[in-house]
Design a protein around this motif. Sequence first.
Motif, PDB file in Angstrom:
ATOM      1  N   GLY A  38       0.861  -1.180   0.000  1.00  8.35           N
ATOM      2  CA  GLY A  38       0.000   0.000   0.000  1.00  8.35           C
ATOM      3  C   GLY A  38       0.893   1.224   0.000  1.00  8.35           C
ATOM      4  O   GLY A  38       1.767   1.362  -0.835  1.00  8.35           O
ATOM      5  N   ARG A  39       0.729   2.055   0.985  1.00  5.37           N
ATOM      6  CA  ARG A  39       1.573   3.257   1.102  1.00  5.37           C
ATOM      7  C   ARG A  39       2.651   3.106   2.172  1.00  5.37           C
ATOM      8  O   ARG A  39       3.416   4.036   2.414  1.00  5.37           O
ATOM      9  CB  ARG A  39       0.709   4.464   1.420  1.00  5.37           C
ATOM     10  N   SER A  40       2.698   1.959   2.799  1.00  6.95           N
ATOM     11  CA  SER A  40       3.658   1.742   3.886  1.00  6.95           C
ATOM     12  C   SER A  40       4.898   1.017   3.376  1.00  6.95           C
ATOM     13  O   SER A  40       4.785   0.019   2.660  1.00  6.95           O
ATOM     14  CB  SER A  40       3.022   0.904   4.992  1.00  6.95           C
ATOM     15  N   PRO A  41       6.085   1.487   3.781  1.00  7.72           N
ATOM     16  CA  PRO A  41       7.296   0.781   3.395  1.00  7.72           C
ATOM     17  C   PRO A  41       7.392  -0.570   4.113  1.00  7.72           C
ATOM     18  O   PRO A  41       6.927  -0.708   5.246  1.00  7.72           O
ATOM     19  CB  PRO A  41       8.429   1.711   3.830  1.00  7.72           C
ATOM     20  N   ALA A  42       7.947  -1.534   3.432  1.00  9.84           N
ATOM     21  CA  ALA A  42       8.133  -2.875   4.007  1.00  9.84           C
ATOM     22  C   ALA A  42       9.516  -3.380   3.617  1.00  9.84           C
ATOM     23  O   ALA A  42       9.953  -3.190   2.483  1.00  9.84           O
ATOM     24  CB  ALA A  42       7.056  -3.819   3.504  1.00  9.84           C
ATOM     25  N   THR A  43      10.199  -4.005   4.568  1.00 12.97           N
ATOM     26  CA  THR A  43      11.526  -4.558   4.332  1.00 12.97           C
ATOM     27  C   THR A  43      11.500  -6.042   4.649  1.00 12.97           C
ATOM     28  O   THR A  43      11.010  -6.456   5.701  1.00 12.97           O
ATOM     29  CB  THR A  43      12.582  -3.854   5.216  1.00 12.97           C
ATOM     30  N   TYR A  44      12.028  -6.832   3.712  1.00 17.72           N
ATOM     31  CA  TYR A  44      12.079  -8.285   3.878  1.00 17.72           C
ATOM     32  C   TYR A  44      13.520  -8.760   3.817  1.00 17.72           C
ATOM     33  O   TYR A  44      14.350  -8.193   3.110  1.00 17.72           O
ATOM     34  CB  TYR A  44      11.261  -8.979   2.779  1.00 17.72           C
ATOM     35  N   VAL A  45      13.793  -9.822   4.563  1.00 22.67           N
ATOM     36  CA  VAL A  45      15.136 -10.387   4.644  1.00 22.67           C
ATOM     37  C   VAL A  45      15.071 -11.857   4.261  1.00 22.67           C
ATOM     38  O   VAL A  45      14.164 -12.578   4.696  1.00 22.67           O
ATOM     39  CB  VAL A  45      15.708 -10.257   6.080  1.00 22.67           C
ATOM     40  N   ALA A  46      16.031 -12.306   3.458  1.00 22.03           N
ATOM     41  CA  ALA A  46      16.102 -13.717   3.054  1.00 22.03           C
ATOM     42  C   ALA A  46      17.555 -14.166   3.050  1.00 22.03           C
ATOM     43  O   ALA A  46      18.469 -13.377   2.786  1.00 22.03           O
ATOM     44  CB  ALA A  46      15.490 -13.906   1.672  1.00 22.03           C
ATOM     45  N   LEU A  47      17.749 -15.421   3.338  1.00 26.62           N
ATOM     46  CA  LEU A  47      19.075 -16.033   3.252  1.00 26.62           C
ATOM     47  C   LEU A  47      19.340 -16.391   1.794  1.00 26.62           C
ATOM     48  O   LEU A  47      18.486 -16.973   1.127  1.00 26.62           O
ATOM     49  CB  LEU A  47      19.100 -17.292   4.123  1.00 26.62           C
ATOM     50  N   THR A  48      20.508 -16.034   1.293  1.00 23.35           N
ATOM     51  CA  THR A  48      20.872 -16.369  -0.086  1.00 23.35           C
ATOM     52  C   THR A  48      21.382 -17.806  -0.147  1.00 23.35           C
ATOM     53  O   THR A  48      21.725 -18.391   0.905  1.00 23.35           O
ATOM     54  CB  THR A  48      21.984 -15.442  -0.608  1.00 23.35           C
ATOM     55  N   PRO A  49      21.478 -18.386  -1.333  1.00 23.41           N
ATOM     56  CA  PRO A  49      22.104 -19.712  -1.435  1.00 23.41           C
ATOM     57  C   PRO A  49      23.531 -19.710  -0.879  1.00 23.41           C
ATOM     58  O   PRO A  49      23.942 -20.674  -0.221  1.00 23.41           O
ATOM     59  CB  PRO A  49      22.083 -19.999  -2.938  1.00 23.41           C
ATOM     60  N   THR A  50      24.265 -18.633  -1.102  1.00 28.89           N
ATOM     61  CA  THR A  50      25.627 -18.517  -0.549  1.00 28.89           C
ATOM     62  C   THR A  50      25.579 -18.526   0.975  1.00 28.89           C
ATOM     63  O   THR A  50      26.398 -19.179   1.624  1.00 28.89           O
ATOM     64  CB  THR A  50      26.294 -17.219  -1.045  1.00 28.89           C
ATOM     65  N   GLY A  51      24.617 -17.815   1.547  1.00 22.67           N
ATOM     66  CA  GLY A  51      24.464 -17.772   2.995  1.00 22.67           C
ATOM     67  C   GLY A  51      24.062 -19.113   3.573  1.00 22.67           C
ATOM     68  O   GLY A  51      24.550 -19.539   4.622  1.00 22.67           O
ATOM     69  N   ARG A  52      23.177 -19.812   2.878  1.00 22.79           N
ATOM     70  CA  ARG A  52      22.751 -21.143   3.335  1.00 22.79           C
ATOM     71  C   ARG A  52      23.933 -22.119   3.315  1.00 22.79           C
ATOM     72  O   ARG A  52      24.140 -22.883   4.262  1.00 22.79           O
ATOM     73  CB  ARG A  52      21.609 -21.662   2.461  1.00 22.79           C
ATOM     74  N   LEU A  53      24.731 -22.068   2.259  1.00 23.34           N
ATOM     75  CA  LEU A  53      25.913 -22.918   2.161  1.00 23.34           C
ATOM     76  C   LEU A  53      26.919 -22.575   3.266  1.00 23.34           C
ATOM     77  O   LEU A  53      27.472 -23.464   3.917  1.00 23.34           O
ATOM     78  CB  LEU A  53      26.555 -22.778   0.784  1.00 23.34           C
ATOM     79  N   ALA A  54      27.132 -21.286   3.500  1.00 22.07           N
ATOM     80  CA  ALA A  54      28.060 -20.857   4.547  1.00 22.07           C
ATOM     81  C   ALA A  54      27.586 -21.326   5.918  1.00 22.07           C
ATOM     82  O   ALA A  54      28.395 -21.782   6.740  1.00 22.07           O
ATOM     83  CB  ALA A  54      28.211 -19.339   4.521  1.00 22.07           C
ATOM     84  N   PHE A  55      26.279 -21.242   6.173  1.00 26.30           N
ATOM     85  CA  PHE A  55      25.751 -21.695   7.459  1.00 26.30           C
ATOM     86  C   PHE A  55      25.879 -23.211   7.596  1.00 26.30           C
ATOM     87  O   PHE A  55      26.213 -23.715   8.673  1.00 26.30           O
ATOM     88  CB  PHE A  55      24.297 -21.261   7.626  1.00 26.30           C
ATOM     89  N   ASP A  56      25.640 -23.938   6.526  1.00 21.84           N
ATOM     90  CA  ASP A  56      25.811 -25.394   6.559  1.00 21.84           C
ATOM     91  C   ASP A  56      27.255 -25.752   6.878  1.00 21.84           C
ATOM     92  O   ASP A  56      27.518 -26.632   7.704  1.00 21.84           O
ATOM     93  CB  ASP A  56      25.392 -26.030   5.232  1.00 21.84           C
ATOM     94  N   ARG A  57      28.202 -25.083   6.224  1.00 20.76           N
ATOM     95  CA  ARG A  57      29.632 -25.332   6.502  1.00 20.76           C
ATOM     96  C   ARG A  57      29.980 -24.970   7.940  1.00 20.76           C
ATOM     97  O   ARG A  57      30.703 -25.699   8.611  1.00 20.76           O
ATOM     98  CB  ARG A  57      30.502 -24.517   5.543  1.00 20.76           C
ATOM     99  N   TYR A  58      29.487 -23.831   8.396  1.00 20.81           N
ATOM    100  CA  TYR A  58      29.736 -23.383   9.756  1.00 20.81           C
ATOM    101  C   TYR A  58      29.205 -24.422  10.750  1.00 20.81           C
ATOM    102  O   TYR A  58      29.902 -24.808  11.694  1.00 20.81           O
ATOM    103  CB  TYR A  58      29.063 -22.030   9.988  1.00 20.81           C
ATOM    104  N   SER A  59      27.981 -24.873  10.530  1.00 19.08           N
ATOM    105  CA  SER A  59      27.360 -25.851  11.426  1.00 19.08           C
ATOM    106  C   SER A  59      28.138 -27.158  11.452  1.00 19.08           C
ATOM    107  O   SER A  59      28.366 -27.739  12.526  1.00 19.08           O
ATOM    108  CB  SER A  59      25.917 -26.127  11.000  1.00 19.08           C
TER     109      SER A  59
END
Length: 100
Positions: free
Chosen positions: A68-89
């Motif tokens: 509508g007239r309200s700003p909205a911000t969304y956040v998502a994990l990228t494939p690179t981020g998912r891979l990095a988290f898997d490696r980290y874990s």
Amino acid sequence: MPDDELDPVIHAQARLRVVATLAALGEGDRIAFPRLRRLLDMTAGNLSTHLRRLEEADYVTITKTYEGRSPATYVALTPTGRLAFDRYSRRLRDLLGSAR
């Protein structure tokens, strides 16, 4: 980064919480910034700072739009981020397993 090191981008406690929360979402799913902030019990400024660092590493995407007239911000994990988290874990589990 060598395979035997923990990713310093993810290793910071607040960023680890952010990435772990986003990794719990399905691939391609995203979460509204206010909801993420509430889930993590972080201030908007603190969360924004950590998201900026994750975005610089290409671990998250930030989408700013309007509902509508309200700003909205969304956040998502990228494939690179998912891979990095898997490696980290995996690396963290390896370290904890070898500590026995």
